[in-house]
Design a protein around this motif. Sequence first.
Motif, PDB file in Angstrom:
ATOM      1  N   LYS A  86      37.208 -66.743 -21.484  1.00  0.00           N
ATOM      2  CA  LYS A  86      36.194 -65.709 -21.648  1.00  0.00           C
ATOM      3  C   LYS A  86      35.399 -65.530 -20.355  1.00  0.00           C
ATOM      4  N   LEU A 112      37.540 -63.407 -18.135  1.00  0.00           N
ATOM      5  CA  LEU A 112      37.554 -62.021 -18.585  1.00  0.00           C
ATOM      6  C   LEU A 112      36.276 -61.294 -18.171  1.00  0.00           C
ATOM      7  N   ALA A 113      35.147 -61.997 -18.288  1.00  0.00           N
ATOM      8  CA  ALA A 113      33.866 -61.394 -17.932  1.00  0.00           C
ATOM      9  C   ALA A 113      33.691 -61.301 -16.418  1.00  0.00           C
ATOM     10  N   PRO A 133      36.409 -58.072 -14.518  1.00  0.00           N
ATOM     11  CA  PRO A 133      36.603 -56.961 -15.460  1.00  0.00           C
ATOM     12  C   PRO A 133      37.661 -55.951 -15.028  1.00  0.00           C
ATOM     13  N   THR A 142      35.197 -57.922 -27.611  1.00  0.00           N
ATOM     14  CA  THR A 142      34.214 -58.268 -26.584  1.00  0.00           C
ATOM     15  C   THR A 142      34.677 -57.928 -25.173  1.00  0.00           C
ATOM     16  N   TYR A 143      35.998 -58.050 -24.925  1.00  0.00           N
ATOM     17  CA  TYR A 143      36.511 -57.894 -23.554  1.00  0.00           C
ATOM     18  C   TYR A 143      37.578 -56.799 -23.504  1.00  0.00           C
TER      19      TYR A 143
END
Length: 373
Positions: free
Chosen positions: A218, A221-222, A225, A249-250
Amino acid sequence: MRSKKKISYLLLILFFACIGAVLLGKVLFLSDTTATQEIIPITEPKPVTTENTAPQTANKSLIELIRAYGDIPLIDAHNHDASDYKYIRMKNMWETTAVDRIVLFGDVSEPSAVKTDEIAWEAYRDRPEVIIPFFSGINLLESSGVDAARTMLEKGYFGIGEIAAASTNSPVLSKVAWKTKDPMDGFLPQIYELCAQYKAPVLLHIDPPNGFVIEKFKDALASYPNTTFIFAHANAFNSPGNIRELLKTYPNVYADFFAGFTAFNPESSNKLKDFIPVMKEFPDRFVLSTDSGFGLKSEEQAIEGMYRLIDELGDKKIATMIAYDNLYSLIRDQPATTTQIEAIRKLDNGKIQTLNLEKLTKLEAGEILVGKR
């Protein structure tokens, strides 16, 4: 005298016996008629059996599924058949089962993968309309791995992977030499930046699909982007809810769905139908794969799993997106590389003069360079 009386008594007994028989027969007849009249009006359906409630798809053979859905284009988004040149033996199987394209690589995150990456490229040169070459033979623990990845992407490979970003439970990948501890370990961050630059997806193996390594995923992923991540066999030992959370969320993550695992592996705690609501909520974020039938009796069974998933979806438009469009768009939209364009300029081909090289895609450039255009 006694004989006559005895006969008279016998006749009398027979007389009453006959009358009794007639009366008994009438009673039985009426009783039977009444019973029949009570049975005839009953029209309640028979109890539904387990066989009648089984999913319709379970009763269809692979041949029937192909007849029903063979017109839907199909990409196997995760295939290891570059190992030992298995892709050559699979050619007829792919044609028979109407698999249109294959994302091909071989070994994963170890020195032997360098050779299987070369084999994937050979397969692509032989059948560019079918093979989509990815690569995995890069050292994720040294800067040389980043340089090697850039060279491969420049050459014309369409994606990186499968690479072992984390593995504890896999009997194979937990032991490979070039794996990282988690999706932010080693030189993975630099590789993610490279993928964003080339608009090439990265296919990550992460196990287990929970806990610390998923939190680091995660984080990746953040933090990146603009990089497109594909979570390899996201449904294996994982729940629909966990996948839904990631997709919601992603926006830069895709779920690689190994349908054969859920359909046929007894270790799966889910059924195909369990994932349908998530797929219909995020139809543009799933891709289908066989993982070359890992853990199943054959790769053919893994292909059957993909068709059973399509059948469960019950929606050809969504099925086409998941089976083909989503992955193909990731391949189609990559721009041609500097290396490809320079190689094309050197070709003695009249058609080259009519091309707008600035807008050329990697897919188009590859077709030109392997002599198919």
